[in-house]
Design an enzyme around this catalytic site. Structure first.
Site, PDB file in Angstrom:
ATOM      1  CD  GLU A  74     -18.542  49.757  14.648  1.00 48.50           C
ATOM      2  OE1 GLU A  74     -18.408  49.734  13.422  1.00 48.50           O
ATOM      3  OE2 GLU A  74     -18.562  48.710  15.350  1.00 48.50           O
ATOM      4  CB  SER A 131     -20.292  48.430   7.706  1.00 44.31           C
ATOM      5  OG  SER A 131     -20.651  47.510   6.697  1.00 44.31           O
ATOM      6  CG  ASP A 142     -19.778  49.198  20.881  1.00 42.30           C
ATOM      7  OD1 ASP A 142     -18.849  49.822  20.331  1.00 42.30           O
ATOM      8  OD2 ASP A 142     -20.795  48.809  20.262  1.00 42.30           O
TER       9      ASP A 142
HETATM   10  N1  BES Z   1     -14.269  46.836  13.047  1.00 43.68           N
HETATM   11  C1  BES Z   1     -15.484  46.531  12.393  1.00 43.68           C
HETATM   12  C2  BES Z   1     -15.500  47.015  10.948  1.00 43.68           C
HETATM   13  C3  BES Z   1     -14.725  46.114  10.045  1.00 43.68           C
HETATM   14  C4  BES Z   1     -15.174  44.834   9.821  1.00 43.68           C
HETATM   15  C5  BES Z   1     -13.584  46.532   9.456  1.00 43.68           C
HETATM   16  C6  BES Z   1     -14.455  43.980   8.991  1.00 43.68           C
HETATM   17  C7  BES Z   1     -12.869  45.687   8.651  1.00 43.68           C
HETATM   18  C8  BES Z   1     -13.305  44.413   8.421  1.00 43.68           C
HETATM   19  C9  BES Z   1     -16.659  47.131  13.122  1.00 43.68           C
HETATM   20  O1  BES Z   1     -16.513  47.066  14.506  1.00 43.68           O
HETATM   21  C10 BES Z   1     -17.879  46.330  12.793  1.00 43.68           C
HETATM   22  O2  BES Z   1     -17.928  45.188  13.101  1.00 43.68           O
HETATM   23  N2  BES Z   1     -18.865  46.955  12.190  1.00 43.68           N
HETATM   24  C11 BES Z   1     -20.130  46.355  11.966  1.00 43.68           C
HETATM   25  C12 BES Z   1     -21.080  47.490  11.709  1.00 43.68           C
HETATM   26  C13 BES Z   1     -22.527  47.152  11.767  1.00 43.68           C
HETATM   27  C14 BES Z   1     -22.973  46.622  13.085  1.00 43.68           C
HETATM   28  C15 BES Z   1     -23.348  48.357  11.387  1.00 43.68           C
HETATM   29  C16 BES Z   1     -20.074  45.383  10.803  1.00 43.68           C
HETATM   30  O3  BES Z   1     -19.348  45.596   9.837  1.00 43.68           O
HETATM   31  O4  BES Z   1     -20.780  44.376  10.876  1.00 43.68           O
HETATM   32 ZN    ZN Z   2     -16.962  44.985  15.090  1.00 41.15          ZN
END
Ligand code: BES
Ligand code: ZN
Length: 457
Positions: free
Chosen positions: A154, A400, A89
């Protein structure tokens, strides 16, 4: 390994063409209009996994978007079982007008591929698939047992995945999880991420009078929910960046001197950082460096705010309603449910009686840490050195991936985060892209990694 490396080098153009097909599917998880795209994207992925040589591939429906699962268990009982996780996604594309090229029409420029999902996370999960393909097409086997778990939720907090892990513990049993969904510290510097922040995401809704009012007739005598909201928001954090919610820092594990020293060794250039973002000054909690603030300390940010008249020109109105979305990034051992409760209690304590306030806990995720003195991490160091020709660094990410904590809690498995994105590749914003050199070196590194992991007894 030579045959594999030759195959990866000579098939790079085809790999990118296939990735483009994957990127063309607008798999935006937060928008019900895209439900059919989520279905077709999961099917496309399942078919692709079959095409590279996996015999067992399943698409599992959930109350939300489908989960794609595949496995190869023929490496033998004496070899580790590695669970590869990724997400198909993507984030919404707004503001669309800021994209130079359409977000779902992948475009290559200056050695980078531009489209929504390139770095987060379709391009990165594709790195794993192309390495698996190299093994299966050339050696007719994989050096380790592989389980693949790709989800479509995710970006909305993985609401259905923890239950899937609970219900399928045996199916998903593994020695180790490997994810590529983070970034390298900087271009040319391969990185192993050993910590991710958690998240508590809240909404505040304020209601003042039961309808919009003439601000001349009523202003001064009736509280304005926008003014009240602004007051509440300014009380969440002081001007030095310290969060004022009662008990917010109670469970924060202080950074060790050793870790702070490690952070200092990362090649962070504050002047360049400011220049790139066109800001005159950095901002954050007193007593911490920018590197620490960006990944190892908790945060509170307003993500959006609404209320009242937003059109052109002036309209005199005292609005009935206002609201805001507020996220808090969490560090070990802060727990999202507890932080959400503290947030709500604090808002209720400071809110004036002149407006009605509703606090909603939208979603959350726990922070995670991976121990780094393990054979799987040593193997990762060796593999990245081979793939990039450079010694990797260890870093924490400020973002995250909430399911990483569930892998530990539910499956008992640690996660190795080998990211091949770059921090400035515009994840979640217009003109998202992925460096194609990192895509290629990522495939080489992961190929070495499967081989190195197969040597672990
Ligand atoms: N790939 C990211 C996680 C990430 C963000 C890794 C910045 C390294 C640096 C992941 O797809 C993401 O965006 N996660 C969300 C999770 C949330 C919706 C629970 C985030 O971090 O906002
Ligand atoms: Zn992301």
């Amino acid at each position: 390994m030579k045959n594999l490396i030759d195959f990866i080098n000579s098939n790079n153009v085809r790999f990118i063409e296939e990735l483009k097909e994957f990127l063309r599917i607008p798999s935006i998880s937060n928008n019900p209009d895209h439900k059919p795209d989520m279905q077709s994207c999961s099917k496309w992925l399942a078919k692709h996994i079959e095409s590279i040589g996996f015999e067992k591939v399943e698409v599992y429906n959930t109350p939300g978007h489908p989960i794609v699962y595949a496995e190869y268990m023929k490496a033998g009982k004496d070899k580790p079982t590695v669970l590869l996780y990724g997400h198909y996604d993507v984030q919404p594309v707004d503001p669309l007008e800021l994209w130079t090229d359409p977000p779902f029409e992948p475009t290559i420029k200056d050695g980078k591929i531009f489209a929504r999902g390139t770095t987060d996370d379709k391009g990165q999960l594709f790195i794993h698939l192309k390495s698996l393909e190299a093994y299966l097409k050339n050696n007719n086997s994989l050096p380790v047992n592989i389980k693949i778990l790709y989800e479509g939720e995710e970006e909305i907090g993985s609401p259905n995945l923890p239950k899937f892990l609970e219900d399928n513990k045996e199916l998903l049993k593994c020695n180790l999880v490997v994810i590529s969904d983070t970034s390298m510290y900087t271009k040319g510097l391969p990185s192993i991420c050993y910590g991710l922040r958690g998240l508590a995401y809240m909404q505040i809704d304020l209601v003042g009078p039961n309808k919009d009012l003439h601000s001349g007739s009523y202003g001064g005598g009736v509280d304005n929910p926008i003014n009240a909201l602004a007051n509440l928001i300014t009380k969440l954090k002081d001007e030095k960046g310290k969060i004022l919610i009662d008990g917010f820092y109670d469970d924060v594990v202080p950074l060790s001197q050793k870790e702070r020293d490690e952070f200092k060794r990362l090649p962070f250039n504050e002047e360049n950082f400011k220049k790139e973002l066109e800001i005159d000054e950095v901002f954050g909690e007193e007593g911490y460096t920018t590197t620490e603030r960006l990944s190892a300390r908790p945060t509170l940010d307003c993500n959006g705010i609404w209320g009242g008249f937003q059109g052109e020109g002036a309209k005199t109105v005292l609005p009935s309603k206002a609201g805001a979305k507020i996220s808090m990034r969490l560090v070990p051992n802060q727990m999202p449910k507890k932080i959400a409760q503290l947030f709500e209690a604090y808002i209720n304590k400071i809110a004036p009686k002149s407006v009605k306030v509703k606090v909603t806990d939208l979603h959350g995720g726990k922070p995670s840490v991976t121990p780094i003195d393990t054979p799987a991490i040593n193997a990762a160091v060796e593999s990245l050195k081979k793939g990039f020709g450079v010694e990797p660094v260890f870093m924490k990410e400020g973002g995250s991936i909430p399911i990483v904590n569930s892998f530990k809690e539910i499956l008992g498995a640690d996660t190795v985060l080998l990211g091949f994105g770059l921090p400035d590749e515009n994840a979640h914003s217009p003109n998202e892209h992925l460096d194609l050199d990192n895509f290629h070196k990522g495939i080489l590194s992961i190929t070495h990694y499967f081989n190195e992991l197969s040597k672990i007894k």
